[in-house]
Structures are given as C-alpha cells and as structure tokens.
Motif scaffolding. Structure first.
Motif, short mmCIF file in Angstrom:
data_model
loop_
_atom_site.label_atom_id
_atom_site.label_comp_id
_atom_site.label_asym_id
_atom_site.label_seq_id
_atom_site.Cartn_x
_atom_site.Cartn_y
_atom_site.Cartn_z
N LEU A 83 90.81 20.00 30.89
CA LEU A 83 91.88 19.12 30.64
C LEU A 83 93.15 20.09 30.46
CD1 LEU A 83 92.82 16.19 30.51
CD2 LEU A 83 92.62 16.52 28.11
N TYR A 84 92.94 21.10 29.71
CA TYR A 84 94.14 21.97 29.19
C TYR A 84 94.11 23.45 29.73
CZ TYR A 84 96.22 18.53 26.06
OH TYR A 84 96.54 17.21 25.61
N TYR A 85 93.09 23.43 30.98
CA TYR A 85 93.12 24.81 31.60
C TYR A 85 94.52 25.41 31.66
CZ TYR A 85 91.37 28.43 34.75
OH TYR A 85 91.01 29.66 35.18
N ASP A 86 95.04 25.04 32.36
CA ASP A 86 96.34 25.64 32.78
C ASP A 86 97.38 25.78 31.43
OD1 ASP A 86 96.05 25.35 35.30
OD2 ASP A 86 96.86 23.41 35.63
N ALA A 87 97.29 24.92 30.70
CA ALA A 87 98.31 25.07 29.34
C ALA A 87 97.52 26.27 28.52
CB ALA A 87 98.20 23.85 28.40
N ILE A 88 96.04 26.33 28.56
CA ILE A 88 95.60 27.53 27.58
C ILE A 88 95.81 28.76 28.36
CG2 ILE A 88 93.41 28.56 27.06
CD1 ILE A 88 92.24 25.76 26.78
N TYR A 89 95.90 29.00 29.54
CA TYR A 89 96.03 30.31 30.23
C TYR A 89 97.76 30.57 30.07
CZ TYR A 89 91.47 31.40 31.46
OH TYR A 89 90.08 32.16 31.57
#
Length: 281
Positions: A116-122
C-alpha cells in the motif's frame, strides 16, 4: 469406525475454521494499526500523530474481535492463546492452530501495508531501508524501544502493559463476575487497547502481543531491511515476544487470585439474582 472418522473430520474442520478466523481477525487488527503508523511516519507528522496510531489500533482490535469472536473467541494474540492453553481452556492442537492463524494474518497485513505504501516508503527512504537513522522505516512494522529506555525498563514496560491487557480482557469477559454484554465486548476491547497505548506506549510502542510484533519483523527482514531488525537495540526482538507471554500469565494469575477463585459459578450467580428479585418483589 465410521463415527470415529466423522468425529475426527469435524474436529479438523472446526480447527481449520478457528485458524482462519484468527488469521482474518489479526489481519484486520494489523492492517488498521500498521497503516496508521506508516501514515504518521511517511507523512512526517502532517497526516496524523501518536493519538491517531492509538485510535487505529483500537479500531482494528474492535473490528478484529467482531470478525473472529463468534468462531474462535478472537484471541488475536499469542500471549493470550498460550495463557488460555496453560489454564486448560484450549487444547495444544488448538493452540498451534490459533498461533499459525495469528502469525499468518499478521504477516499478510505487513505485506499489505508495504504494498500500500511502497511508493511512499521508497520516496521517503530514497531506497535505503533502515532500522535506525533519520529515515528509518522499520518501526512502521514492528516495535523498537525509545533511545532513553534501558532493556530492563523496556521489558518491564511490555510486561506491565500486557498484565493490564489480560486483566482488562478477563474483566470484560468474566461471566461469573460482571461481564459486559456480548455485543459490547469488542468495543470495550478496542477501548482497552486504546487506553494502554495512551498510558503505556511511550517506552516501547506497546507491542503487548507476539503475534503483532514477530511476523512483521520477519517480513521486514525478507523485504529489504535485513537481519538488523533482529540485532538492533541489543537484539530487542525477543522482548516483545517473551515479556507479553510472561505478563499475560502473571495478569491471569492475579485476576484469579483476587477475583475468580472467590466467585460462584455463573448459574449460582443467576440463581442469587433471581432470589434477590423475588425478595424485592
């Protein structure tokens, strides 16, 4: 022979059903909780605060108990399951099924929140997944102690927080005492989790549940954070596993010593209430 086979199949099907219920209930609890932590960390405080994390875990606990309560009793916590087994309320087979279900649900919740937060984490970490430092993100998934807290202090915090958890759970569900009505029990359990977070979350992030902490930690080790999730903070990982189990056992003992051993069976209490009602009339 046929009857025995049918009985074994019924037991097996019931155990699988309970395992799946624990998996779903724990999944619901953890998705609400972990996603709220992710939103606060990745939003840099602009999309929620510590209170929102506490509320999300409380909401997740409420909905998780509603989901699994009618099938498995909704332990959603390996410490509670182990305690119930030691007290003789569930079998060792059921213990294994519950813990497998809880761990599966928690692991899948961590994977779901990561996706869900893959883009935000990276974007937040620039691709450098770390346990400590200014862009650390491992704490989204599992607990870590505050920098100013000793290992002994952190252990005692987890121990006492879980004592309060099991005391609250037993108060809410004790039919021989003053149990809450069935429909209100999940909401009160959610409020209990919220209260623990509000009062005892500063030192360690209040894991109070091996099923909440260990499976997401395993997931982070696999997903890119590496073995540092187990070695960080003086190999902290074992504390949210051992301390809640010991705290749960101690809290159950305290409740039985102070309340349960002195209670009459539930049917006797009902009879006494009926007698009191007749005398009043």
């Amino acid at each position: 022979m046929l009857e025995k086979t049918k009985k074994l199949l019924r037991i097996r099907n019931s155990t699988i059903r309970q395992m799946l219920a624990e998996a779903l209930g724990t999944f619901i609890l953890m998705v609400f909780g972990l996603s709220s932590v992710a939103q606060v960390v990745l939003g840099k405080g602009n999309s929620g605060h510590y209170l929102s994390i506490n509320m999300a875990f409380g909401i997740g606990a409420t909905l998780g108990v509603y989901a699994a309560g009618g099938v498995s009793g909704a332990h959603l916590n390996a410490a509670i399951t182990i305690t119930q087994c030691i007290l003789g309320n569930i079998s060792w087979t059921t213990l294994a099924a519950y813990i497998i279900g809880q761990f599966l649900g928690s692991f899948m919740a961590a994977a779901t929140v990561f996706a869900l937060y893959y883009d935000a984490i990276y974007d937040y970490t620039k691709g450098n997944l770390t346990v400590s430092g200014p862009t650390a993100t491992a704490m989204i998934f599992s607990t870590y102690p505050a920098p100013n807290v000793s290992l002994q202090g952190a252990f005692f915090t987890e121990f006492m927080a879980t004592v309060m958890l099991i005391l609250g759970v037993m108060v809410i569900h004790d039919e021989k005492n003053n149990a809450a009505i069935k429909g209100a029990q999940p909401m009160l359990t959610g409020l209990l989790v919220l209260g623990i977070g509000l009062g005892m979350g500063l030192n360690t992030g209040y894991a109070i549940n091996p099923s909440r902490d260990l499976p997401p930690r395993v997931f982070t080790a696999i997903a890119g954070w590496g073995t540092a999730v187990f070695t960080a903070e003086h190999s902290w990982w074992w504390v949210p596993v051992a301390a809640p189990i010991l705290g749960c056992l101690f809290g159950a003992f305290i409740y039985k010593l102070c309340i349960d051993f002195h209670n009459h069976p539930a049917h006797e209490n009902e009879h006494e209430k009926e007698q009191a009602g007749m005398e009043t009339s």
